[in-house]
Design a protein around this motif. Structure first.
Motif, PDB file in Angstrom:
ATOM      1  N   THR A  57       4.294  20.867  37.882  1.00  0.00           N
ATOM      2  CA  THR A  57       3.007  21.515  38.078  1.00  0.00           C
ATOM      3  C   THR A  57       2.029  20.972  37.045  1.00  0.00           C
ATOM      4  O   THR A  57       2.434  20.500  35.986  1.00  0.00           O
ATOM      5  CB  THR A  57       3.118  23.052  37.942  1.00  0.00           C
ATOM      6  OG1 THR A  57       1.835  23.612  38.157  1.00  0.00           O
ATOM      7  CG2 THR A  57       3.644  23.485  36.602  1.00  0.00           C
ATOM      8  N   GLU A  59      -0.237  23.022  35.883  1.00  0.00           N
ATOM      9  CA  GLU A  59      -0.645  24.231  35.166  1.00  0.00           C
ATOM     10  C   GLU A  59       0.033  24.287  33.796  1.00  0.00           C
ATOM     11  O   GLU A  59       1.143  23.787  33.621  1.00  0.00           O
ATOM     12  CB  GLU A  59      -0.248  25.489  35.938  1.00  0.00           C
ATOM     13  CG  GLU A  59      -0.965  25.690  37.247  1.00  0.00           C
ATOM     14  CD  GLU A  59      -0.503  26.947  37.950  1.00  0.00           C
ATOM     15  OE1 GLU A  59      -1.369  27.795  38.222  1.00  0.00           O
ATOM     16  OE2 GLU A  59       0.700  27.082  38.213  1.00  0.00           O
ATOM     17  N   SER A  60      -0.635  24.951  32.861  1.00  0.00           N
ATOM     18  CA  SER A  60      -0.012  25.207  31.566  1.00  0.00           C
ATOM     19  C   SER A  60       1.002  26.340  31.735  1.00  0.00           C
ATOM     20  O   SER A  60       0.998  27.049  32.754  1.00  0.00           O
ATOM     21  CB  SER A  60      -1.066  25.614  30.531  1.00  0.00           C
ATOM     22  OG  SER A  60      -1.574  26.898  30.849  1.00  0.00           O
ATOM     23  N   GLU A  63      -0.896  29.575  32.189  1.00  0.00           N
ATOM     24  CA  GLU A  63      -1.462  29.733  33.528  1.00  0.00           C
ATOM     25  C   GLU A  63      -0.380  30.084  34.546  1.00  0.00           C
ATOM     26  O   GLU A  63      -0.564  30.962  35.389  1.00  0.00           O
ATOM     27  CB  GLU A  63      -2.169  28.441  33.962  1.00  0.00           C
ATOM     28  CG  GLU A  63      -3.432  28.146  33.186  1.00  0.00           C
ATOM     29  CD  GLU A  63      -3.974  26.756  33.459  1.00  0.00           C
ATOM     30  OE1 GLU A  63      -5.199  26.592  33.380  1.00  0.00           O
ATOM     31  OE2 GLU A  63      -3.179  25.840  33.748  1.00  0.00           O
ATOM     32  N   ARG A  64       0.744  29.421  34.460  1.00  0.00           N
ATOM     33  CA  ARG A  64       1.847  29.685  35.402  1.00  0.00           C
ATOM     34  C   ARG A  64       2.379  31.109  35.238  1.00  0.00           C
ATOM     35  O   ARG A  64       2.635  31.799  36.208  1.00  0.00           O
ATOM     36  CB  ARG A  64       2.974  28.660  35.197  1.00  0.00           C
ATOM     37  CG  ARG A  64       4.094  28.806  36.156  1.00  0.00           C
ATOM     38  CD  ARG A  64       3.656  28.416  37.565  1.00  0.00           C
ATOM     39  NE  ARG A  64       4.785  28.571  38.465  1.00  0.00           N
ATOM     40  CZ  ARG A  64       4.735  29.257  39.594  1.00  0.00           C
ATOM     41  NH1 ARG A  64       3.612  29.774  40.015  1.00  0.00           N
ATOM     42  NH2 ARG A  64       5.797  29.392  40.330  1.00  0.00           N
ATOM     43  N   ASP A  67       0.038  33.545  36.802  1.00  0.00           N
ATOM     44  CA  ASP A  67       0.233  33.550  38.248  1.00  0.00           C
ATOM     45  C   ASP A  67       1.452  34.389  38.636  1.00  0.00           C
ATOM     46  O   ASP A  67       1.408  35.190  39.562  1.00  0.00           O
ATOM     47  CB  ASP A  67       0.412  32.123  38.790  1.00  0.00           C
ATOM     48  CG  ASP A  67      -0.895  31.360  38.881  1.00  0.00           C
ATOM     49  OD1 ASP A  67      -1.965  32.012  38.869  1.00  0.00           O
ATOM     50  OD2 ASP A  67      -0.834  30.132  38.997  1.00  0.00           O
TER      51      ASP A  67
END
Length: 73
Positions: A57, A59-60, A63-64, A67
């Motif tokens: 991904t 995303e950091s 961020e993950r 989510d």
């Protein structure tokens, strides 16, 4: 003592499975020796290799995780 079923299946006794570290879904190999055959648990050189790329991904981590927690829209 184990018996072979009509499908060629054999139950490995629990003490042997525990000693060899065999769990459901593991692969085993039958290796020819001078005295017959031996059972060996198949071990990949790197047990994590099968998971490579699964979580790719851009995303950091933060961020993950947001989510996954439902904190981002």
């Amino acid at each position: 003592m184990s018996k072979v079923t009509s499908k060629g299946q054999v139950t490995i006794p629990k003490p042997i499975r525990e000693e060899l570290g065999i769990d459901p879904g593991d692969e085993i190999e039958f290796v020819e020796t001078e005295r017959g055959y031996a059972i060996e648990k198949r071990v990949d050189e790197n047990p994590f290799e099968k998971w490579r790329g699964v979580a790719d991904t851009s995303e950091s981590v933060e961020e993950r995780m947001a989510d996954l927690r439902g904190e981002r829209e």
